[in-house]
Write an enzyme that holds these catalytic residues in place. Structure first.
Site, short mmCIF file in Angstrom:
data_model
loop_
_atom_site.label_atom_id
_atom_site.label_comp_id
_atom_site.label_asym_id
_atom_site.label_seq_id
_atom_site.Cartn_x
_atom_site.Cartn_y
_atom_site.Cartn_z
N ARG A 38 0.81 -1.22 0.00
CA ARG A 38 0.00 0.00 0.00
C ARG A 38 0.84 1.26 0.00
O ARG A 38 0.39 2.33 -0.40
CB ARG A 38 -0.91 0.04 1.23
CG ARG A 38 -1.88 -1.11 1.33
CD ARG A 38 -2.52 -1.16 2.70
NE ARG A 38 -1.47 -1.40 3.70
CZ ARG A 38 -1.61 -1.18 5.00
NH1 ARG A 38 -2.74 -0.69 5.48
NH2 ARG A 38 -0.64 -1.44 5.85
N HIS A 45 20.96 30.59 7.31
CA HIS A 45 20.19 31.42 8.25
C HIS A 45 20.41 31.00 9.70
O HIS A 45 20.66 29.84 9.99
CB HIS A 45 18.68 31.29 7.97
CG HIS A 45 18.30 31.68 6.59
ND1 HIS A 45 17.23 31.11 5.94
CD2 HIS A 45 18.82 32.57 5.72
CE1 HIS A 45 17.11 31.66 4.73
NE2 HIS A 45 18.08 32.54 4.58
N LYS A 51 16.26 23.09 15.01
CA LYS A 51 15.40 22.69 13.89
C LYS A 51 15.50 21.20 13.63
O LYS A 51 16.59 20.63 13.62
CB LYS A 51 15.79 23.43 12.61
CG LYS A 51 15.59 24.92 12.67
CD LYS A 51 16.05 25.59 11.39
CE LYS A 51 15.89 27.10 11.48
NZ LYS A 51 16.48 27.77 10.31
N TYR A 107 10.11 21.68 8.40
CA TYR A 107 10.94 21.77 9.59
C TYR A 107 10.18 22.26 10.80
O TYR A 107 9.31 23.11 10.72
CB TYR A 107 12.19 22.61 9.35
CG TYR A 107 12.00 24.01 8.83
CD1 TYR A 107 12.25 25.11 9.65
CD2 TYR A 107 11.62 24.25 7.51
CE1 TYR A 107 12.12 26.41 9.17
CE2 TYR A 107 11.49 25.54 7.02
CZ TYR A 107 11.74 26.62 7.86
OH TYR A 107 11.61 27.90 7.39
N ASP A 135 19.37 36.73 0.95
CA ASP A 135 20.45 35.74 1.01
C ASP A 135 21.67 36.18 0.19
O ASP A 135 22.80 35.90 0.56
CB ASP A 135 19.95 34.37 0.51
CG ASP A 135 19.01 33.71 1.51
OD1 ASP A 135 18.88 34.20 2.66
OD2 ASP A 135 18.40 32.69 1.15
#
Length: 186
Positions: free
Chosen positions: A23, A61, A70, A130, A166
């Site tokens: 499945r 970051h 995180k 995250y 960035d």
């Protein structure tokens, strides 16, 4: 689940247990008791999902005064994920760890507070999911230039798609006054 240590203190790769049959499959993406036993303690207060196209780089970051831990994974597509130790005084300051995270390998990566983080999309598109240990604080966000030559990060792209923010970040050496300080509990 299997927890794999990296050379960066507290940064661990997680190989979840997968239950698969005709499945499809089932996996736990987070279980507070099991993750705490592996040294990954919350509480996690915010979940985020981003979608990016091939060649996008997001990062590197971090938040300075309200650092976030995180727990990251890629439920669709693939990315090259990078963690950079920016903790002043750390024995691994300026070192980085990179790993492919994908829907196929189903790996997760835990990044403790005090590290910079970014990723590059290596598939046509990727969903990046995250969990964060602290809320996002726009005024506290900082970053390190993604292609800082002194770091030698082996990004899989030479000309990435970048946000203006960035693109404008500075090299690590120019951020000395805006970096977290290392402690054994960071």
């Amino acid at each position: 689940m299997r927890v794999i240590s990296t050379e960066l203190e507290g940064v661990v790769l997680i190989e979840p247990e997968i239950f698969q049959d005709a499945r499809g499959f089932f996996m736990e993406t987070y279980h507070a008791m099991r993750y705490a036993q592996a040294g990954i303690e919350g509480p996690f207060v915010q979940d985020n999902l981003s979608w990016s196209v091939r060649g996008t780089v997001r990062g590197l970051h971090y938040q300075l005064k309200q650092p976030q831990g995180k727990l990251v994974m890629v439920p669709y597509g693939s990315v090259y994920d990078v963690v950079l130790d920016i903790r002043k005084g750390s024995p691994t300051f300026g070192k980085w760890y990179g790993v492919e995270l994908s829907a196929e390998n189903r790996l997760q990566l835990y990044i403790p507070p005090g590290y910079a983080h970014g990723f590059c999309v290596t598939s046509d598109g990727a969903a990046f999911l995250y969990k964060c240990t602290r809320f996002y604080s726009p005024s506290d966000e900082r970053g390190i230039l993604w292609n800082d030559r002194n770091l030698g990060i082996a990004w899989p792209v030479a000309e990435p798609l970048l946000s203006a923010k960035d693109r404008a970040y500075k090299p690590l050496a120019d951020m000395a006054d805006e970096l977290p300080v290392y402690s054994r509990t960071s």
